[in-house]
Each structure stands twice: as structure tokens, then as C-alpha cells.
Design a protein around this motif. Structure first.
Motif, short mmCIF file in Angstrom:
data_model
loop_
_atom_site.label_atom_id
_atom_site.label_comp_id
_atom_site.label_asym_id
_atom_site.label_seq_id
_atom_site.Cartn_x
_atom_site.Cartn_y
_atom_site.Cartn_z
N LYS A 1 45.14 31.34 34.42
CA LYS A 1 45.07 32.63 34.07
C LYS A 1 45.68 33.96 34.78
CE LYS A 1 41.23 31.68 31.06
NZ LYS A 1 39.50 31.75 30.81
N HIS A 2 45.66 33.51 36.20
CA HIS A 2 45.98 34.75 37.22
C HIS A 2 47.21 34.12 38.10
CE1 HIS A 2 44.40 37.93 39.95
NE2 HIS A 2 45.36 38.64 39.12
N GLY A 3 47.03 33.16 38.72
CA GLY A 3 47.99 32.61 39.73
C GLY A 3 49.43 32.50 39.27
N ASN A 4 49.48 31.99 38.20
CA ASN A 4 51.08 31.65 37.64
C ASN A 4 51.63 33.04 37.29
OD1 ASN A 4 51.09 29.07 37.87
ND2 ASN A 4 50.14 28.68 35.90
N ILE A 5 50.37 33.99 36.67
CA ILE A 5 51.29 35.13 36.39
C ILE A 5 51.60 36.05 37.45
CG2 ILE A 5 50.42 37.68 35.30
CD1 ILE A 5 48.69 35.91 33.53
N LEU A 6 50.65 36.47 38.58
CA LEU A 6 50.82 36.89 39.76
C LEU A 6 52.33 36.38 40.49
CD1 LEU A 6 47.58 37.43 41.53
CD2 LEU A 6 48.95 39.14 40.72
N HIS A 7 52.46 35.16 40.58
CA HIS A 7 53.57 34.57 41.27
C HIS A 7 54.74 34.77 40.20
CE1 HIS A 7 56.10 30.89 41.92
NE2 HIS A 7 56.14 31.65 43.13
N GLU A 8 54.91 34.91 39.27
CA GLU A 8 56.03 35.28 38.50
C GLU A 8 56.50 36.81 38.74
OE1 GLU A 8 58.07 33.60 36.74
OE2 GLU A 8 57.03 31.89 37.27
N MET A 9 55.32 37.86 38.58
CA MET A 9 55.43 38.99 38.76
C MET A 9 55.88 39.32 40.24
SD MET A 9 52.32 40.60 36.80
CE MET A 9 52.76 42.36 36.98
N LEU A 10 55.48 38.69 41.15
CA LEU A 10 55.81 38.98 42.59
C LEU A 10 57.39 38.40 42.71
CD1 LEU A 10 52.64 37.58 44.42
CD2 LEU A 10 53.83 39.95 44.61
N ARG A 11 57.75 37.37 42.12
CA ARG A 11 59.03 36.99 41.96
C ARG A 11 60.07 37.79 41.81
NH1 ARG A 11 60.44 30.72 40.68
NH2 ARG A 11 59.90 31.64 38.57
N LEU B 1 49.39 37.17 52.65
CA LEU B 1 48.80 36.08 51.65
C LEU B 1 48.03 36.72 50.79
CD1 LEU B 1 47.75 33.01 51.54
CD2 LEU B 1 45.76 33.80 52.89
N VAL B 2 48.15 36.21 49.43
CA VAL B 2 47.54 36.79 48.20
C VAL B 2 46.60 35.54 47.70
CG1 VAL B 2 47.96 37.99 45.94
CG2 VAL B 2 49.50 38.01 47.70
N LEU B 3 45.45 35.95 47.50
CA LEU B 3 44.62 34.68 47.06
C LEU B 3 43.96 35.22 45.55
CD1 LEU B 3 42.39 34.37 50.38
CD2 LEU B 3 43.91 32.90 49.50
N PHE B 4 44.02 34.05 45.01
CA PHE B 4 43.74 34.18 43.55
C PHE B 4 42.67 33.00 43.11
CE2 PHE B 4 47.54 31.58 43.35
CZ PHE B 4 47.15 30.60 42.78
N GLN B 5 42.10 33.06 42.04
CA GLN B 5 40.94 32.22 41.88
C GLN B 5 41.39 31.25 40.69
OE1 GLN B 5 37.10 33.54 41.96
NE2 GLN B 5 36.12 31.98 40.99
N ALA C 1 42.78 39.18 45.40
CA ALA C 1 43.21 39.40 44.18
C ALA C 1 42.26 39.20 43.15
CB ALA C 1 44.77 39.09 43.79
N SER C 2 41.39 38.34 43.40
CA SER C 2 40.33 37.81 42.42
C SER C 2 39.08 38.06 43.08
CB SER C 2 40.50 36.40 42.27
OG SER C 2 41.51 36.27 41.62
N PRO C 3 37.84 38.51 42.12
CA PRO C 3 36.54 38.82 42.80
C PRO C 3 35.92 37.40 43.23
CG PRO C 3 36.74 39.38 40.58
CD PRO C 3 38.09 38.51 40.72
N SER C 4 35.05 37.72 44.38
CA SER C 4 34.09 36.44 44.79
C SER C 4 33.33 36.97 45.65
CB SER C 4 35.16 35.55 45.64
OG SER C 4 34.55 34.78 46.35
N LYS C 5 32.09 36.33 45.52
CA LYS C 5 30.71 36.88 46.12
C LYS C 5 30.20 35.76 47.47
CE LYS C 5 26.88 35.44 43.04
NZ LYS C 5 25.80 35.74 42.58
#
Length: 489
Positions: free
Chosen positions: A350-360, A342-346, A418-422
Motif C-alpha cells: 500500500k505504501h512502499g511500492n508506491i513511494l519507490h516508484e515515485m522516487l525512481r 533512508l525512507v522508512l515505510f510500514q 514516512a509511516s506513523p509509528s508509536k
């Protein structure tokens, strides 16, 4: 003798009648400063004293759930409480409780701590059950609803996915029970669905209920707020205040804010907190899988660190999520892992779509890659969840908002931040996604990706957030290791 008369206005509010001096004491006792109050515009303009008051001095109103706190207040001062609420007291006997547990078939038997939680809810009628992620809160909810059946019940959840999942869980729990037809008894409400129903049980997101008139809520006698820590928003508080005829109020959550203010408001809306069990206890008993945390700190070049030192927080986030080498590293990491990941983004665009395309493009076509975000409809989310349960090497690229809270995937081996969170709540709930056991999994891995863009003595914003996450892992006694990895650019 100082007296405080406690009257019942409705199922939301008490009314306290007492001398003006005692009202002043109550006003000061039941107040607190919210986090960062000193930065709020009203305080800075000196139009607000920085306190939130839970007792209304003008009309004597106070949230019903704070009744035990009022009693404690009076006891400490040797004041006399005259309780005119006529609340029913008494605990369910062992014989009656056993008779209830055996009154209907269920393939999923309550564990000791779950049974204790159900019994506590029955005895107290109003409470906040604090039980960690993956401890089986939906089964606790199911048994509470069965106890109060046929009273009309409302189950409020924070996301579309949880509406479908709660319905699906109820269906599996009642599979062997011919007298409890989930399709006939349970109604789901989410975007666009019909809200009015004669069915006994309603499961809904708070977003679907917010605009409803007060008369919509008048028939409900039992309300259960799942993931109740999210009830700090005004929207959810408004819903709880509309349930004026619901004497049975149960909140369930895996985590609470560390701020006492927040807890008091939740206890006012539901009731006193009951700690059901802990993650450490469940891991020790093998009820939950072990979690191994690997903190991967990406060390950037001096040039990149200099650039980021001049950016504000949002600009730093934009720099990080759009960093090509960073995203490549994440995709290479995911490709190297075995088991379901499970890859979690925020940020979706800006990030989710890019990661998904790269992972595919990166992941072998024999492995399934899914993309889930707020725009994914509830049925599709549930289908993806069901498919992954049967897979051995799938990848879900999902937004924190959808998959950090309450989604139940037992067959999950790896989680990547994959994204920062506090946020303490978000991080603990996300970790919970990997704690559930399955036939193919006894432990899970969390890969916490952090970004070191330190410039001279100045630590970047997200590195400070990473240090907050380390504090969470330490306080929860999760084992972790930190690795520093140089990254180009």
C-alpha cells in the motif's frame, strides 16, 4: 527460621523448595499484569485474573535468570536461602582479563564501555546488556564468543539482514587473526539453509530455529540473543527454553519496553540487566553523531479531517499512505536532501511500492535508489548496505521491519519516517540508523512526518502517535523542532 532451598533443574529453570505459605508469597511477588490486560478476551470473560505468574506454585519452577530476584525477596523478609545450585562464583582477575584481550589480534579495539560490558558478561555468565543503538554491540558479542571459544555458541538475531551483517562483522574483526577463520568456524542459518553443522558458531534468525527439535539445541553451551527486546514472542521464548545445557546466556539490546513485566521475563531468560552506556554519553564523547529532529506536521483540509474522523485506525492509515499529495511531499523532500537518505515505510504493497516508484521517477538518474523489504534476500540486502557505504547521495526506500533493527550503515545522513509509528523500541532503533559516525558525517537529520487531521476537538489516531514520539524525543533529550505544513486534499 524460614528457609528457601534453591535447586538447579537445568540451565533454564530453578526449583524452589519451601513451605506452602512462602510459596504463596512467591506466587504473589513474582506476578504482574501485562499491558492492556483489561481488554483481553479471557479477562473480560472472567476466565483469567489478569496476572502473569513467573513462579509455578505446583512444581516450584522459576526462570534461572531470576535467581538474584529470589535472593532479594528472601533478604527483604529475612528468610534464609540455601543455595544448592553450585553456580561457579568469582570474577576474572585484571591479569587474566588483560591476557585474554591480548591473546588474539583484532583491528577493532574495545572502547572502555565495551570492555566493561565484556568483562561483566564473563563475570556474571548470565546477563542482559543494555547498550544503545550504534554502540558496537556486535564487537562486544565477538569478544564474548572469543572468550568462551571453543564452546559451541548460538547467536540469535531477529532478521535475515542481521545474519549476514553479523557474519560480515565477525569477518572484519578476525581479518588479522590467522587462527580464527570465520568461513570455517561460523555457520549461517536462514531460509532454506542447512541447519545441522559441525562449526563452532551458529548465527541464525529465530524464525529458522523455531521448529527445531530440542535435541538440536543440546550441544550449545553459550547463547547470545541480539536485540533481546524482541524475545517477548512465544517463539523466541520457546527457543530459550530448549537450550537446557547452555549455562552462558547473554542478551544484548539497545532498548527495552517500559513495562516491568517484559523486563522480568527477559531477565528470567538471560539474567540481570546491566546498563552499559547511554546515547547521550556517546554523543557527548563524539562516539556517535548528533541527531537533529525536524517534525513536519502536515495539516489537512477541513473536508479531509471530517472524512477521517469517521474512520477506524486501519482506515485512517490507509487514507494517509494512499494520499497522493502526501506522497508527493515526501518525494520532494527526499529529492531536496543532500547525502544518503533512508525512507522508512510500514506497508509494502500500500505504501512502499508506491513511494519507490515515485522516487525512481522523481530522483535524478545519477543517484542510486534502492528498495528493501521482507522479500529482499539476505545477500541482496548486504550488497545494498555495502554499496550505500561508498555512496554520497543514495536513497534507500525500506520497510521498518527490515531497517529499523540493527542494520549498520555509518554513511547515512537523513532518515525519513514516512509511516506513523508509536512503538518506543521501533522509533529508537530507527533513530539509531543515523547515529553512526563516518568520515563524511558528523551529524544526521531525522524528518518525522506527522498528520494533523483534527476534527473539532477530536485528534486523529496517528496524531496521537506523533505525540507519543515527542515524549520519546523529550525523554531521550533529543533536540527537535515542529513545523506545520498545509497540504492539499
Amino acid at each position: 527460621m524460614v528457609e528457601i532451598i534453591v535447586e538447579k533443574e537445568n540451565e533454564v529453570y530453578l526449583r524452589l523448595i519451601c513451605e506452602p505459605s512462602v510459596r504463596m508469597e512467591l506466587n504473589h511477588y513474582f506476578r504482574f499484569r501485562p499491558k492492556d490486560y483489561q481488554f483481553m478476551p479471557m479477562f473480560r470473560r472472567k476466565k483469567w485474573d489478569g496476572f502473569v505468574y513467573l513462579f509455578n506454585m505446583d512444581n516450584g519452577r522459576m526462570y534461572y535468570g531470576l535467581k538474584p530476584e529470589v535472593q532479594r525477596f528472601a533478604y527483604d523478609r529475612e528468610y534464609t536461602i540455601i543455595d544448592q545450585t553450585n553456580d561457579p562464583y568469582g570474577k576474572i582477575s585484571n591479569e587474566d582479563y588483560y591476557e585474554f584481550l591480548t591473546s588474539f589480534p583484532c583491528e577493532y579495539k574495545l572502547r572502555d564501555y565495551q570492555s566493561s560490558a565484556v568483562r561483566h558478561a564473563i563475570n556474571r555468565k548470565r546477563c542482559l546488556l543494555l547498550s544503545p543503538t550504534a554502540s558496537g554491540k556486535s564487537l562486544i558479542i565477538y569478544y564474548i564468543i572469543r572468550y568462551y571459544s571453543p564452546k559451541k555458541s548460538l547467536v540469535i538475531v531477529p532478521t535475515l539482514s542481521l545474519v549476514s551483517q553479523m557474519y560480515s562483522d565477525f569477518d572484519s574483526y578476525a581479518r588479522a587473526d590467522k587462527n580464527f577463520d570465520v568461513e570455517k568456524l561460523v555457520h549461517k542459518i536462514f531460509g532454506g539453509q542447512e541447519k545441522t553443522t559441525d562449526k563452532q558458531i551458529v548465527i541464525s534468525t529465530w524464525q529458522s530455529l523455531y521448529e527445531q527439535k530440542k535435541n538440536f539445541f543440546s550441544e550449545f553451551e553459550l547463547v547470545i540473543g541480539d536485540e533481546a527486546h524482541l524475545y517477548k514472542s512465544r517463539s523466541l521464548t520457546k527457543i530459550m527454553k530448549s537450550l537446557e545445557n547452555a549455562p552462558y546466556r547473554i542478551g544484548t539490546t539497545g532498548t527495552l519496553d517500559d513495562i516491568e513485566v517484559h523486563k522480568l521475563i527477559l531477565e528470567g531468560l538471560f539474567g540481570s540487566t546491566k546498563k552499559v552506556t547511554t546515547t547521550k554519553e556517546l554523543i557527548k564523547k563524539k562516539t556517535l553523531s548528533e541527531i537533529h529532529i525536524k517534525c513536519l506536521v502536515l495539516k489537512y483540509s477541513k473536508e479531509a479531517s471530517t472524512i477521517v474522523s469517521k474512520l477506524n485506525y486501519q482506515e485512517e492509515i490507509d487514507f494517509i499512505v494512499s494520499h497522493t499529495e502526501r506522497n508527493k511531499y515526501i518525494c520532494n523532500l527526499v529529492e531536496s536532501l543532500s547525502g544518503n537518505s533512508l525512507v522508512l515505510f510500514q506497508l509494502v504493497e500500500k505504501h512502499g511500492n508506491i513511494l519507490h516508484e515515485m522516487l525512481r521517477d522523481k530522483i535524478d538518474t545519477s543517484r542510486k535508489v534502492f528498495f528493501v523489504y521482507g522479500g529482499t534476500d539476505a545477500d541482496s540486502r548486504e550488497q545494498i548496505r555495502s554499496i550505500v557505504e561508498q555512496e554520497r547521495d543514495a536513497v534507500i526506500c525500506a520497510s521498518y521491519g527490515v531497517y529499523s533493527t540493527g542494520i549498520n550503515i555509518r554513511n547515512l545522513h537523513n532518515i525519513i519516517f514516512a509511516s506513523p509509528s508509536k512503538s518506543r523500541i521501533r522509533n529508537l532503533q530507527s533513530i539509531g540508523r543515523g547515529l553512526r559516525t563516518s568520515d563524511t558525517k558528523k551529524s544526521a537529520n531525522l524528518y518525522d512526518i506527522a498528520d494533523d487531521l483534527t476534527h473539532k476537538e477530536r485528534k486523529n489516531y496517528t496524531l496521537n502517535h506523533f505525540m507519543e514520539r515527542i515524549k520519546i524525543y523529550t525523554s531521550e533529550k533529543f533536540p527537535y523542532h515542529i513545523y506545520t505544513i498545509p497540504i492539499k486534499g
